[in-house]
Design an enzyme around this catalytic site. Structure first.
Site, PDB file in Angstrom:
ATOM      1  N   GLY A   9       1.177  -1.021  -0.070  1.00  0.00           N
ATOM      2  CA  GLY A   9       0.324  -0.455  -0.038  1.00  0.00           C
ATOM      3  C   GLY A   9       0.381   1.450  -0.188  1.00  0.00           C
ATOM      4  N   ARG A  11       0.816   3.654  -2.215  1.00  0.00           N
ATOM      5  CA  ARG A  11       0.726   4.958  -2.398  1.00  0.00           C
ATOM      6  C   ARG A  11      -0.270   5.748  -1.657  1.00  0.00           C
ATOM      7  NH1 ARG A  11      -2.286   4.284  -6.373  1.00  0.00           N
ATOM      8  NH2 ARG A  11      -2.612   2.203  -6.356  1.00  0.00           N
ATOM      9  N   THR A  99      -3.510  -2.522   8.628  1.00  0.00           N
ATOM     10  CA  THR A  99      -4.662  -2.526   7.914  1.00  0.00           C
ATOM     11  C   THR A  99      -5.883  -2.524   9.508  1.00  0.00           C
ATOM     12  OG1 THR A  99      -3.654  -2.893   6.131  1.00  0.00           O
ATOM     13  CG2 THR A  99      -6.192  -3.664   6.268  1.00  0.00           C
ATOM     14  N   PRO A 125      -4.330  -2.737  16.280  1.00  0.00           N
ATOM     15  CA  PRO A 125      -5.610  -1.121  15.195  1.00  0.00           C
ATOM     16  C   PRO A 125      -5.130   0.191  16.043  1.00  0.00           C
ATOM     17  CG  PRO A 125      -6.319  -2.604  17.344  1.00  0.00           C
ATOM     18  CD  PRO A 125      -4.905  -2.892  16.953  1.00  0.00           C
ATOM     19  N   PHE A 127      -1.567   2.700  15.982  1.00  0.00           N
ATOM     20  CA  PHE A 127      -0.056   2.790  16.589  1.00  0.00           C
ATOM     21  C   PHE A 127       0.649   3.550  16.883  1.00  0.00           C
ATOM     22  CE2 PHE A 127       0.413  -0.753  12.893  1.00  0.00           C
ATOM     23  CZ  PHE A 127       1.069  -2.136  13.634  1.00  0.00           C
ATOM     24  N   HIS A 154     -13.308  10.441  12.457  1.00  0.00           N
ATOM     25  CA  HIS A 154     -12.097   9.357  10.837  1.00  0.00           C
ATOM     26  C   HIS A 154     -12.650  10.764   9.999  1.00  0.00           C
ATOM     27  CE1 HIS A 154     -11.240   7.307  13.978  1.00  0.00           C
ATOM     28  NE2 HIS A 154      -9.633   6.651  12.908  1.00  0.00           N
ATOM     29  N   LYS A 158     -12.051   7.279   5.104  1.00  0.00           N
ATOM     30  CA  LYS A 158     -12.370   4.961   5.956  1.00  0.00           C
ATOM     31  C   LYS A 158     -13.388   4.609   5.166  1.00  0.00           C
ATOM     32  CE  LYS A 158     -11.629   3.447  10.632  1.00  0.00           C
ATOM     33  NZ  LYS A 158     -10.300   2.542   9.879  1.00  0.00           N
TER      34      LYS A 158
HETATM   35  P1  NAP Z   1      -5.188   5.184   1.636  1.00  0.00           P
HETATM   36  O1  NAP Z   1      -4.842   6.574   2.002  1.00  0.00           O
HETATM   37  O2  NAP Z   1      -6.855   4.869   1.205  1.00  0.00           O
HETATM   38  O3  NAP Z   1      -4.113   4.172   1.311  1.00  0.00           O
HETATM   39  C1  NAP Z   1      -5.035   2.302   1.321  1.00  0.00           C
HETATM   40  C2  NAP Z   1      -3.973   2.143   0.320  1.00  0.00           C
HETATM   41  O4  NAP Z   1      -4.370   0.726  -0.232  1.00  0.00           O
HETATM   42  C3  NAP Z   1      -4.122   3.097  -1.366  1.00  0.00           C
HETATM   43  O5  NAP Z   1      -3.019   3.160  -1.748  1.00  0.00           O
HETATM   44  C4  NAP Z   1      -4.543   1.534  -2.397  1.00  0.00           C
HETATM   45  O6  NAP Z   1      -4.737   1.519  -3.522  1.00  0.00           O
HETATM   46  C5  NAP Z   1      -4.310   0.617  -1.605  1.00  0.00           C
HETATM   47  N1  NAP Z   1      -4.404  -0.905  -1.752  1.00  0.00           N
HETATM   48  C6  NAP Z   1      -5.587  -1.329  -1.764  1.00  0.00           C
HETATM   49  N2  NAP Z   1      -5.795  -2.784  -2.425  1.00  0.00           N
HETATM   50  C7  NAP Z   1      -4.531  -3.093  -2.627  1.00  0.00           C
HETATM   51  C8  NAP Z   1      -4.100  -4.103  -2.795  1.00  0.00           C
HETATM   52  N3  NAP Z   1      -4.897  -4.960  -3.713  1.00  0.00           N
HETATM   53  N4  NAP Z   1      -2.863  -3.975  -3.147  1.00  0.00           N
HETATM   54  C9  NAP Z   1      -1.978  -2.912  -2.550  1.00  0.00           C
HETATM   55  N5  NAP Z   1      -2.721  -1.671  -2.457  1.00  0.00           N
HETATM   56  C10 NAP Z   1      -3.489  -2.003  -2.255  1.00  0.00           C
HETATM   57  O7  NAP Z   1      -5.979   4.540   3.614  1.00  0.00           O
HETATM   58  P2  NAP Z   1      -5.070   4.483   4.624  1.00  0.00           P
HETATM   59  O8  NAP Z   1      -4.879   6.144   5.338  1.00  0.00           O
HETATM   60  O9  NAP Z   1      -3.662   5.154   3.952  1.00  0.00           O
HETATM   61  O10 NAP Z   1      -4.647   3.594   5.379  1.00  0.00           O
HETATM   62  C11 NAP Z   1      -4.557   2.421   4.765  1.00  0.00           C
HETATM   63  C12 NAP Z   1      -4.799   1.595   6.270  1.00  0.00           C
HETATM   64  O11 NAP Z   1      -4.825   1.653   7.508  1.00  0.00           O
HETATM   65  C13 NAP Z   1      -6.706   1.928   6.163  1.00  0.00           C
HETATM   66  O12 NAP Z   1      -6.768   0.234   6.643  1.00  0.00           O
HETATM   67  C14 NAP Z   1      -6.992   2.263   7.723  1.00  0.00           C
HETATM   68  O13 NAP Z   1      -7.868   2.336   8.426  1.00  0.00           O
HETATM   69  C15 NAP Z   1      -5.746   1.943   8.204  1.00  0.00           C
HETATM   70  N6  NAP Z   1      -4.562   3.376   9.509  1.00  0.00           N
HETATM   71  C16 NAP Z   1      -4.151   2.620  10.988  1.00  0.00           C
HETATM   72  C17 NAP Z   1      -3.642   3.208  12.039  1.00  0.00           C
HETATM   73  C18 NAP Z   1      -3.360   2.141  12.947  1.00  0.00           C
HETATM   74  O14 NAP Z   1      -2.161   3.414  13.538  1.00  0.00           O
HETATM   75  N7  NAP Z   1      -3.607   0.823  13.016  1.00  0.00           N
HETATM   76  C19 NAP Z   1      -3.663   4.846  11.219  1.00  0.00           C
HETATM   77  C20 NAP Z   1      -4.326   5.170  10.291  1.00  0.00           C
HETATM   78  C21 NAP Z   1      -5.056   4.464   9.220  1.00  0.00           C
HETATM   79  P3  NAP Z   1      -5.417   2.442  -4.399  1.00  0.00           P
HETATM   80  O15 NAP Z   1      -5.374   4.199  -4.276  1.00  0.00           O
HETATM   81  O16 NAP Z   1      -5.471   2.066  -5.585  1.00  0.00           O
HETATM   82  O17 NAP Z   1      -7.153   2.443  -4.046  1.00  0.00           O
END
Ligand code: NAP
Length: 264
Positions: A9, A11, A99, A125, A127, A154, A158
């Site tokens: 992920g 990007r 994720t 959930p 970090f 959020h 999301k």
């Molecule tokens: P985001 O900006 O939407 O990024 C998600 C990324 O996953 C996008 O680049 C998307 O690609 C990619 N993706 C989707 N399907 C994929 C696949 N098959 N293979 C590889 N990459 C794929 O979201 P974000 O804010 O970065 O958050 C990402 C995740 O982390 C979410 O689940 C969120 O809930 C979680 N999160 C966790 C924390 C923590 O502390 N644990 C904190 C914040 C967020 P496209 O751009 O092509 O759609």
């Protein structure tokens, strides 16, 4: 020893911050990224702010065949994140998963596989260290204040609700809280959903708005008093310290742990 790392992920908002964090740590080496597009390209071609020519893969099997790595970071979406984590464990890599949205069943299955393979793994959930403390303090407060509601807020990209952090907070609260239903016994909703989601009598409200990052308030009500425990992440940077800690921790673990609090 340099820790060889794959980021899935790259990007995404979290993924890009993680790539940056890994590239800026002398003890870490980014060896590849897993994306859903851009097969055969390099990091600098998909994210021009980086100069590194790290290979980008879209095919998971090819990635694990071609690349040797120690740790697999997943920051994608729940459906693919689970498949990635499973495959990482099956290929002997140690997953660090941010994720959110995995089911209890999925986490149970990943725990079983990690234990069988004696591989360290972390699913968190949240970090952000401050958020972990907010959850721990909520658990402490729930012993004395069984009337509690959670409001999590959020950004509007999301996909899952309630957030993984809210679900984890609920689990911690319910592990100590005297079970009771809250509000007026005859309460009813004029608009469906007005009282939010409910689990074991605790109500959870999910707000999704542009401008927000990740925020949560846990509000405890008592006789003539209110206790609010609140945490705000203003930028994805707030999660990177926890990911860094987790990368180091999974190398010594021989099982999957759920929640950053277990390694702090
Ligand atoms: P985001 O900006 O939407 O990024 C998600 C990324 O996953 C996008 O680049 C998307 O690609 C990619 N993706 C989707 N399907 C994929 C696949 N098959 N293979 C590889 N990459 C794929 O979201 P974000 O804010 O970065 O958050 C990402 C995740 O982390 C979410 O689940 C969120 O809930 C979680 N999160 C966790 C924390 C923590 O502390 N644990 C904190 C914040 C967020 P496209 O751009 O092509 O759609």
């Amino acid at each position: 020893m340099t820790v060889k790392i794959i980021v899935a992920g790259p990007r995404g908002k979290m993924g890009t911050s993680a790539v940056n964090m890994v590239l800026n740590n002398d003890k870490f080496e980014l060896v590849a990224c897993l994306d859903q597009k851009n097969e055969g390209k390099t990091l600098n071609q998909i994210l021009p702010q980086f100069i590194e020519t790290i290979p980008i893969y879209t095919n998971m099997e090819k990635l694990f065949n071609d690349i040797e790595a120690d740790v697999f970071i997943d920051l994608t979406i729940p459906e693919v994140g689970y498949k990635h984590t499973l495959a990482a464990l099956e290929n002997g890599l140690r997953p660090v998963v941010g994720t959110s949205g995995f089911s209890e069943e999925q986490i149970k299955n990943l725990k079983k596989i990690a234990k069988e393979k004696e591989l360290g793994a972390i699913i968190a959930p949240n970090f952000a260290v401050g958020a972990v403390l907010m959850m721990e303090f909520s658990k402490q407060a729930a012993k004395y204040f069984p009337d509690v509601e959670i409001i999590e807020k959020h950004h509007d990209n999301k996909v899952d609700a309630p957030s993984g952090t809210a679900v984890k907070t609920l689990e911690l609260i319910n592990s100590v809280r005297t079970k009771k239903s809250q509000g007026h016994p005859d309460e009813f909703e004029i608009i469906e959903g007005a009282r939010g989601a409910e689990s074991n009598g605790v109500h959870i409200h999910s707000v999704r708005l542009p401008g927000l990052v990740a925020h949560q308030e846990v509000i405890f009500g008592g006789k003539s008093q209110l206790l609010t425990i609140k945490h705000d992440s203003f930028d994805r940077e707030s999660f990177m310290d926890g990911i860094e800690l987790s990368i180091n921790a999974v190398l010594d673990l021989k099982e999957l742990v759920y929640g950053l609090e277990h390694i702090l």
